[in-house]
Design a protein around this motif. Structure first.
Motif, mmCIF file in Angstrom:
data_model
loop_
_atom_site.group_PDB
_atom_site.id
_atom_site.type_symbol
_atom_site.label_atom_id
_atom_site.label_comp_id
_atom_site.label_asym_id
_atom_site.label_seq_id
_atom_site.Cartn_x
_atom_site.Cartn_y
_atom_site.Cartn_z
ATOM 1 N N SER A 59 -0.170 1.737 4.892
ATOM 2 C CA SER A 59 -1.790 2.128 4.392
ATOM 3 C C SER A 59 -1.571 1.639 6.614
ATOM 4 O O SER A 59 -2.715 2.460 6.918
ATOM 5 N N ASP B 205 1.406 3.495 -5.467
ATOM 6 C CA ASP B 205 0.830 2.416 -4.929
ATOM 7 C C ASP B 205 -0.666 2.627 -3.300
ATOM 8 O O ASP B 205 0.194 2.821 -2.432
ATOM 9 N N SER C 288 -7.172 -0.837 -4.548
ATOM 10 C CA SER C 288 -8.080 -1.884 -4.449
ATOM 11 C C SER C 288 -9.672 -1.175 -4.426
ATOM 12 O O SER C 288 -10.176 -0.020 -4.154
ATOM 13 N N LYS D 161 -11.244 -1.647 -0.142
ATOM 14 C CA LYS D 161 -11.030 -0.482 0.797
ATOM 15 C C LYS D 161 -12.413 0.420 1.287
ATOM 16 O O LYS D 161 -13.428 -0.090 0.646
HETATM 17 C C1 LIG Z 1 -4.850 -3.566 1.225
HETATM 18 C C2 LIG Z 1 -2.695 -2.747 0.439
HETATM 19 C C3 LIG Z 1 -3.047 -3.732 -0.161
HETATM 20 C C4 LIG Z 1 -3.235 -5.071 -1.187
HETATM 21 O O1 LIG Z 1 -4.168 -4.427 -1.988
HETATM 22 P P1 LIG Z 1 -4.666 -6.178 -2.354
HETATM 23 O O2 LIG Z 1 -6.583 -5.044 -3.062
HETATM 24 O O3 LIG Z 1 -5.716 -6.992 -1.019
HETATM 25 O O4 LIG Z 1 -4.367 -6.493 -2.727
HETATM 26 C C5 LIG Z 1 -1.677 -2.997 -1.071
HETATM 27 N N1 LIG Z 1 -1.194 -2.226 -0.960
HETATM 28 C C6 LIG Z 1 -1.326 -1.481 0.177
HETATM 29 C C7 LIG Z 1 -0.748 -0.130 0.012
HETATM 30 C C8 LIG Z 1 -2.469 -1.543 0.889
HETATM 31 O O5 LIG Z 1 -2.620 -0.855 1.662
#
Ligand SMILES: *Cc1c(COP(=O)(O)O)cnc(C)c1O
Length: 465
Positions: free
Chosen positions: A224, A254, A288, A291
């Motif tokens: 990210s 993820d 998330s 975001k």
């Molecule tokens: C932001 C993010 C997370 C964490 O997400 P949260 O909702 O803040 O716990 C995990 N993995 C990736 C790739 C992210 O961009």
């Protein structure tokens, strides 16, 4: 040191009795006493340091009032985000839509159907409120929501790979802000990390060579908040899915931000949407809620029913459970996505992404008109074009054309102005560029412009009220 001045310092009781009774009732006697002591100590220190304070008693009272005013303010409170960074993690990421706010308020202040099935008249599941919506929007078979995406990744790994191996590319062993590190999350989940490839290049053959009878999952992590550029090679989601199928190993991705709509319409580069990743055949996908989706903090898991059902049985699910206020806001946000146009118009995060520089220049002009009559003479304001970022670890390389105003003063340094704004009644968070304080208006709502003008003038010593 001036002994006479020290003698003039008031006694604690004296100051306390001078404080308005209502304030003492509101904050409690002990808090007031503590703040008075603090104020006396500060003034004593200044005298000892050699400062000449004409009327110590008044100065103490004045300072006590300021400390008491500060004590009245909630610690977690509203600020104006003039950084232009839309998903500013330190400033609370996504703002909720009106629909989400209304739903959250209703559920917060009444009893609700949280775990009650109205049709059957008995216990229901808290996950039912959003599962169908998520499936409809993403095309997935099943869905589950937890506290945040970090929890979602932990739960998925713990369920699918505890005591077994998870294959990950070395180029994806990322750390996301706030101490979320993929290797550490894996360790906590009980999965054994099986790193493959190198930082800049990982090939499908690297994954394939790592497969053994202990392999439980193939993990792909969205990088990210950074990009590896130059001499690089990454394996596509499609290739991983094909490999997973061949060896009957689930693929977990993820996604981080989890966009539900095409980001190219904002002039940004393409981010894989959840819908696309589901369609590519990934078995379990996490992302998330707060975001780019633009909802409350949440961790959303979508994918194949067999794996999601297994996760529901994991005792960790109870520990990572999402609360009712989040669920209410999340359901309302997801409903807006049933019609993309509605989502674009009503979700603040998407509205902010959509704003053109031209529109922002219009807002900057309005702000200048509001400021100018009350701006003190030592200060100057200028309309500027600037660039901003999405933030929240989304689209890290993307520079979004933006606009706002730059503040300067012949009396105060940029650092001083930034501090004055940050410590105002309604704090304004800005950034400094070339000795100028920049207010990027992409993240300031039209309804906030009056308040922003008032705060800017007030902080700089103007009169605007
Ligand atoms: C932001 C993010 C997370 C964490 O997400 P949260 O909702 O803040 O716990 C995990 N993995 C990736 C790739 C992210 O961009």
């Amino acid at each position: 040191m001036n002994i006479e001045l020290l003698r003039q310092l008031p006694k604690v009781d004296q100051v306390v009795s001078a404080i308005e009774a209502d304030l003492v009732t509101e904050l409690g006697y002990q808090v007031v006493v503590d703040k008075v002591r603090e104020a006396i100590a500060v003034v004593r220190k200044r005298i000892i340091a050699g400062e000449t304070i004409p009327a110590p008693e008044e100065v103490v009272l004045d300072l006590t009032y300021r400390l008491l005013q500060a004590a009245r303010r909630p610690s977690l409170r509203r600020v104006i985000n003039a950084t232009g960074v839309i998903l500013h993690t330190n400033l609370g990421r996504a703002q909720l839509s009106d629909a989400a706010k209304d739903q959250l308020w209703q559920v917060a202040s009444s009893y609700s159907t949280l775990e009650y099935d109205l049709g059957a008249g008995r216990r229901g599941s808290r996950y039912s409120h959003v599962a169908e919506l998520l499936c409809r929007i993403t095309g997935a078979e099943a869905a589950l929501v937890v506290n945040n995406n970090a929890a979602a990744v932990l739960l998925a790994l713990s369920t699918l790979a505890r005591g077994k191996e998870a294959i990950v590319s070395r180029g994806q062993l990322v750390e996301i802000g706030g101490a979320f590190r993929i290797p550490e999350v894996m360790e906590q989940s009980g999965a054994v990390l099986r790193e493959v490839g190198t930082t800049n290049k990982t090939r499908i053959s690297d994954y394939e060579q790592a497969v053994n009878e202990n392999t439980a999952v193939i993990l792909k992590v969205h990088t990210s908040n950074y990009r590896i550029v130059g001499f690089t090679e990454e394996v596509t989601t499609e290739e991983l899915v094909e490999l997973g199928r061949r060896y009957q190993i689930p693929v977990l991705e993820d996604l981080g931000s989890g966009v539900l709509i095409d980001t190219r319409q904002f002039g940004l580069s393409h981010e894989p949407t959840v819908l696309e990743v589901v369609a590519a055949g990934v078995d379990v996908i996490t992302f998330s809620g707060d975001k780019l989706l633009g909802g409350p903090q949440a961790g959303i898991i979508v994918g194949k029913a067999e794996y999601i059902d297994e996760m529901k049985e994991n005792p960790l699910t109870r520990a990572l459970r999402i609360d009712k206020l989040t669920l209410a806001a999340l359901e309302a946000t997801l409903r807006l996505y049933l019609d993309e146009q509605v989502a674009l118009e009503r979700i603040p995060t998407l509205q902010m992404l959509r704003l053109t520089r031209q529109e922002l220049l219009g807002r900057a002009e309005k702000l200048c008109r509001l400021i100018k009559p009350d701006l003190p003479e030592h200060a100057a304001v200028e309309i500027i074009e600037t660039y901003t970022q999405v933030g929240g670890g989304s689209l890290p390389l993307e520079r979004i054309p933006s606009a706002g105003v730059a503040l300067t003063s012949s009396l105060y340094s940029a650092n001083r102005i930034e501090h004055l704004l940050r410590t105002a009644d309604v704090p304004v968070i800005t950034r400094i560029e070339d000795e100028r304080v920049i207010c990027d208006l992409r993240t300031v709502k039209p309804a906030e412009l009056e308040l922003l003008a008032e705060t800017l003038c007030g902080a700089l010593g103007g009169t605007r009220r």
